[in-house]
Scaffold this motif. Structure first.
Motif, PDB file in Angstrom:
ATOM      1  N   LYS A 137      -1.486   4.972   8.994  1.00 39.04           N
ATOM      2  CA  LYS A 137      -2.891   5.255   8.660  1.00 39.04           C
ATOM      3  C   LYS A 137      -3.088   6.760   8.649  1.00 39.04           C
ATOM      4  CE  LYS A 137      -4.634   1.221  11.155  1.00 39.04           C
ATOM      5  NZ  LYS A 137      -5.230   0.787  12.415  1.00 39.04           N
ATOM      6  N   GLN A 184       1.234  -2.153  -4.497  1.00 42.87           N
ATOM      7  CA  GLN A 184       0.142  -2.830  -3.784  1.00 42.87           C
ATOM      8  C   GLN A 184       0.730  -3.854  -2.831  1.00 42.87           C
ATOM      9  OE1 GLN A 184      -2.979  -4.524  -6.112  1.00 42.87           O
ATOM     10  NE2 GLN A 184      -3.995  -2.556  -6.404  1.00 42.87           N
ATOM     11  N   ASN A 230      -5.384   6.453  -2.056  1.00 36.74           N
ATOM     12  CA  ASN A 230      -6.571   5.986  -1.339  1.00 36.74           C
ATOM     13  C   ASN A 230      -6.317   5.945   0.166  1.00 36.74           C
ATOM     14  OD1 ASN A 230      -8.818   4.746  -0.369  1.00 36.74           O
ATOM     15  ND2 ASN A 230      -8.495   2.792  -1.439  1.00 36.74           N
ATOM     16  N   SER A 236      -7.206   2.948   2.692  1.00 35.00           N
ATOM     17  CA  SER A 236      -6.336   1.804   2.930  1.00 35.00           C
ATOM     18  C   SER A 236      -5.220   2.262   3.869  1.00 35.00           C
ATOM     19  CB  SER A 236      -5.733   1.327   1.610  1.00 35.00           C
ATOM     20  OG  SER A 236      -4.951   2.362   1.055  1.00 35.00           O
ATOM     21  N   GLY A 260       0.768  -1.240   0.000  1.00 39.24           N
ATOM     22  CA  GLY A 260       0.000   0.000   0.000  1.00 39.24           C
ATOM     23  C   GLY A 260       0.798   1.289   0.000  1.00 39.24           C
TER      24      GLY A 260
END
Lengths: 182, 360
Positions: free
Chosen positions: B102, B14, B79, B82, B9
């Protein structure tokens, strides 16, 4: 600039002589969509075969991959050795030599001279000229040589070179001989 | 020293995993293959309680301002729903580290209002739902640490947020980071050269740097730091020469080895290590990197696009007498969102280069 694999079919062979031989054979057969790469003698397979398989472009482009190696003293051992290297590369090698397996990439391991016999590419070539009139002279010469002290260590190579010395324009290896059309 | 890493992420990545890291690790791959992001992931895990680092990696890429959008830049596909997960194992100290980043958000609830007309009369309709728009005000870093062999992870939390025009940090108490990491790229390469040299002088290690540089410039006798903050070199002339006139190559190599020397027992990340170096200087550069990193026990991660750099890497290493199977080359192949990593040990790298097969 280094070489990137561009073709879908790749043939891995041992040395320059094999490159010349198979290049001539493919041209003779009118095949032009196969890329031939040299992975060195049997001792270099361990490093060079992985280096080839993992070089840029291989997994993107290659659909058919064949490895050709001399049997030398033991065809089964040669096959097992190549199979082992391919397995470590997460490829699914065929269970039988001289046949393609289709597990993702179509993959074949071909051990010369074939039919699980010991020997090398030279043996295969000699089989094709067994009935050639010049082979009578070659056989007599080889028989004579092998009666002397310090005979050649490699019978097949000695015989092949003797045959090639008897052609109109001498070629010093089967690869060069193939290039010259013999 | 990092043994492996797994990143999920972070920017375009990914998911990617790299294993079998050694003291020297060179990353290659096409443009946009996320080599720099990999370095950034390793850098973040080197200082997982330092909430400055996510901003720093943006800063390295030229983002010198902070607004709500800047926080998003480190998340996959921007994003923020995520999270970023980075984990890896280390040797000396033997640790397992996990970092989760986060966004810290503040939800603003809006009531959607709209107007429509029914039977020629205007009425106001209030939607039956409200829409939450997350406003990012910063990042939360959750760091999990355990010694290899132990069962439980220690959890350490830190936070960075923008309050008005001020950055506010929540630093973990009672935690002292044992790892030191330095990130170099074309913008930061020479930035701290004087202060790093000053540190080296204080630690009485300048002679080690001079010895390494003498392999590049045999006439070099001494280096000193002038009052003007410029490093001067003695090459046997009547006066010392400012290093700046010695050419870009030697300054870059000096900057790299000073950074390595100033990161003793730590980890250095060098993006586009060949940048600004003529191909003929790249073997000298690697000689200097190998010498300095061995001398000061530093793990090196670098990226390059250059074939000459890869060849110099292998050639310089092959000339080291006491080899210890401690170089790797990793090719990162990216197809859309999928990453594949090809690992080269020295023997395979050598075989590839000898055969003329592309490794990048």
């Amino acid at each position: 600039m280094l070489n990137v694999i561009r073709k879908k079919k790749v043939l891995a062979v041992e040395g320059d002589d094999e490159i010349n031989f198979f290049d001539s054979l493919l041209k003779y057969l009118g095949i032009s969509d196969i890329e031939i790469r040299k992975v060195g003698g049997k001792d270099q397979f361990k490093n060079k075969l992985p280096a080839l398989v993992e070089s840029s472009g291989f997994f993107d482009n290659v659909e058919v991959f064949a490895v050709i190696r001399d049997a030398n003293a033991d065809a089964n051992a040669a096959f097992a050795s190549v199979k082992n290297i391919l397995k470590k590369l997460n490829l699914n090698p065929p269970t039988q030599m001289n046949k393609f397996a289709n597990n993702g990439i179509k993959l074949g391991v071909f051990i010369m001279p074939g039919n699980s016999a010991e020997g090398m590419l030279e043996d295969l070539c000699l089989n094709t000229v067994q009935q050639h009139p010049k082979m009578t002279c070659v056989n007599e010469f080889i028989e004579c040589i092998f009666k002397l002290e310090d005979p050649p260590k490699n019978l097949a190579k000695a015989k092949a070179q003797s045959f090639l010395s008897a052609i109109p324009i001498i070629a010093n290896s089967i690869g060069i001989g193939a290039k010259k059309g013999y | 020293m990092f043994k492996n890493i797994r990143i999920e992420g972070l920017r375009a990545i990914q998911k990617i995993e790299l294993e079998d890291f050694q003291q020297f690790n060179l990353l290659v791959g096409g443009n946009n293959s996320s080599k720099t992001t990999l370095l950034e992931g390793l850098f973040l895990l080197t200082g997982p309680t330092n909430a400055h680092l996510p901003l720093k990696i943006n800063n390295f890429r030229g983002f010198k301002f902070i607004d709500e959008n800047v926080w998003r830049l480190i998340f996959n596909n921007l994003n923020v729903n995520s999270s970023i997960k980075i984990s890896g194992e280390l040797k000396n100290p033997d640790q397992e580290r996990k970092l989760i980043i986060k966004p810290s958000t503040k939800s603003l609830t809006h009531e959607k209002l709209s107007k429509t007309s029914i039977d020629n009369g205007l009425i106001e309709i209030k939607d039956s739902y409200s829409e939450s728009i997350p406003k990012i005000e910063g990042l939360t870093l959750e760091y999990f640490l355990k010694k290899i062999g132990e069962q439980d992870f220690e959890k350490i939390k830190s936070n960075i947020s923008l309050k008005g025009s001020e950055l506010e940090f929540l630093k973990p108490k009672d935690y002292k980071e044992v790892l030191q990491g330095v990130f170099l790229n074309v913008n930061t390469m020479s930035r701290d050269i004087s202060s790093r040299f000053s540190n080296i002088q204080i630690r009485k290690q300048a002679d080690k740097i001079i010895k390494i540089l003498q392999r590049i410039e045999p006439d070099l006798i001494n280096l000193i730091l002038g009052k003007d903050g410029i490093i001067y070199c003695d090459i046997g002339l009547d006066r010392m020469l400012p290093i700046n006139i010695m050419g870009d190559g030697i300054i870059r190599i000096l900057a790299i080895i000073l950074s390595i020397s100033d990161t003793q027992n730590g980890i250095i990340f060098i993006d586009e290590i060949e940048n600004g170096l003529h191909f003929s200087s790249q073997e000298i550069m690697w000689d200097a990197v190998f010498s300095a990193a061995k001398e000061f026990n530093v793990q090196v991660f670098a990226t390059t696009h250059s074939l000459e750099c890869v060849m110099a890497y292998e050639k310089s290493y092959s000339q080291i007498q006491t080899k210890n199977d401690d170089i790797r080359l990793y090719r990162i192949e990216r197809k859309k969102d999928t990453f594949k990593v090809i690992t080269y040990k020295d023997e395979k790298l050598k075989a590839s280069l000898e055969s003329g097969w592309e490794v990048r």
